[in-house]
Motif scaffolding. Structure first.
Motif, PDB file in Angstrom:
ATOM      1  N   ARG A  78      37.389  68.249  48.770  1.00 50.79           N
ATOM      2  CA  ARG A  78      37.188  69.657  48.439  1.00 50.79           C
ATOM      3  C   ARG A  78      38.522  70.388  48.233  1.00 50.79           C
ATOM      4  N   ASP A  79      39.621  69.774  48.714  1.00 52.30           N
ATOM      5  CA  ASP A  79      40.958  70.347  48.520  1.00 52.30           C
ATOM      6  C   ASP A  79      41.632  69.833  47.257  1.00 52.30           C
ATOM      7  N   GLY A  80      40.912  69.015  46.502  1.00 54.60           N
ATOM      8  CA  GLY A  80      41.473  68.494  45.262  1.00 54.60           C
ATOM      9  C   GLY A  80      42.099  67.127  45.382  1.00 54.60           C
ATOM     10  N   LEU A  81      41.875  66.422  46.499  1.00 56.88           N
ATOM     11  CA  LEU A  81      42.432  65.078  46.648  1.00 56.88           C
ATOM     12  C   LEU A  81      41.834  64.123  45.623  1.00 56.88           C
ATOM     13  N   VAL A  82      42.680  63.221  45.118  1.00 58.33           N
ATOM     14  CA  VAL A  82      42.253  62.190  44.168  1.00 58.33           C
ATOM     15  C   VAL A  82      42.608  60.829  44.756  1.00 58.33           C
ATOM     16  N   PHE A  83      41.655  59.930  44.737  1.00 60.80           N
ATOM     17  CA  PHE A  83      41.868  58.559  45.214  1.00 60.80           C
ATOM     18  C   PHE A  83      41.442  57.609  44.096  1.00 60.80           C
ATOM     19  N   LYS A  84      42.433  56.940  43.478  1.00 61.43           N
ATOM     20  CA  LYS A  84      42.155  56.008  42.395  1.00 61.43           C
ATOM     21  C   LYS A  84      42.523  54.602  42.846  1.00 61.43           C
ATOM     22  N   LYS A  85      41.641  53.655  42.622  1.00 58.28           N
ATOM     23  CA  LYS A  85      41.895  52.266  42.987  1.00 58.28           C
ATOM     24  C   LYS A  85      41.605  51.358  41.798  1.00 58.28           C
TER      25      LYS A  85
END
Length: 252
Positions: free
Chosen positions: A42-49
């Motif tokens: 909700r804070d804009g975190l992005v997790f790409k794997k």
């Protein structure tokens, strides 16, 4: 390189392997990390794997919401870029970083900022790789920390560490550990060293950050895990019982 990049979000968090801990969702490490991630999306975190079986991912968040004592208004803060084992030297670091850059540009960010060190250290981003990719030195902190940044435009504002890092004031004397569940390993290893300290009769104060606001007041740049003794920094390495016992023998 035909592997697909997967965006982990609240929609697929429960089913996706988060790369840096074991895959069993009932394990305390996985539970802690996924709980931390769920609140950060909700804070804009992005997790790409990358769609491979192993540690091959990048995690980043708007710097204003980063759990890091930095001033970097308008930047994207890279929490972790981790490509390990057999996936090294396969172009995956470049692939993930390029995706991060493209996404951050699209979101109108001024650039990227990341915590590193003078030489390669455990749990910190590789300075050699980052500088090769164009990252510049923004700020430094004792004993070996470097804040690196990649501006998207010339003469962009330079990020810096906050006053809390420069003053380096801990809350108590003796052993003091600041940590968060940003890294899943803390959920396993912090209780182990707490128990060991109790067995050894050593006073260990532990403080788990539960918000970005708390983390931004940390006396050390690495809020995931920073151990102090009588106000002096000891290590940012997440310690096993054996390694912590060695430190106790050194200081006691």
């Amino acid at each position: 390189m035909n592997e697909k990049i997967i965006d982990v979000s609240e929609k697929n968090l429960e089913t996706e392997h988060i790369c840096c801990a074991i895959s069993d969702n009932s394990d305390c490490q996985v539970t802690a990390k996924k709980g931390w991630l769920a609140d950060r999306f909700r804070d804009g975190l992005v997790f790409k794997k990358v769609n491979v079986r192993g540690k091959c991912f990048i995690e980043y968040i708007p710097a204003e919401k980063a759990w890091a004592p930095v001033n970097a208004l308008g930047y994207m803060y890279i929490n972790c870029l981790w490509v390990s084992g057999k996936f090294k030297s396969q172009g995956y670091s470049n692939l993930l970083l390029e995706n991060c850059i493209a996404d951050s540009r699209q979101k109108g960010k001024k650039g990227l900022v990341v915590l590193s060190s003078k030489k390669k250290m455990p749990f910190l981003s590789d300075p050699g790789y980052l500088k090769h990719k164009g990252f510049l030195l923004a700020d430094q902190a004792v004993p070996y920390y470097e804040l690196l940044y990649l501006p998207f435009e010339e003469n962009g504002p330079k990020p810096e560490f906050t006053v809390s890092v420069k003053e380096k004031k801990t809350m108590e004397d003796g052993f003091v550990l600041y940590y968060s569940h940003q890294c899943p390993y803390t959920a396993r290893y912090v209780p182990l060293i707490e128990e060991l300290a109790k067995e050894r009769g050593v006073c260990l104060h532990t403080h788990r950050f539960e918000s970005a606001e708390e983390a931004k007041e940390c006396p050390a740049p690495f809020t995931t895990y920073s151990l102090f003794y009588n106000g002096e920094f000891v290590t940012n390495e997440i310690l096993s019982e054996k390694k912590f016992d060695q430190i106790l023998l050194k200081f006691q």
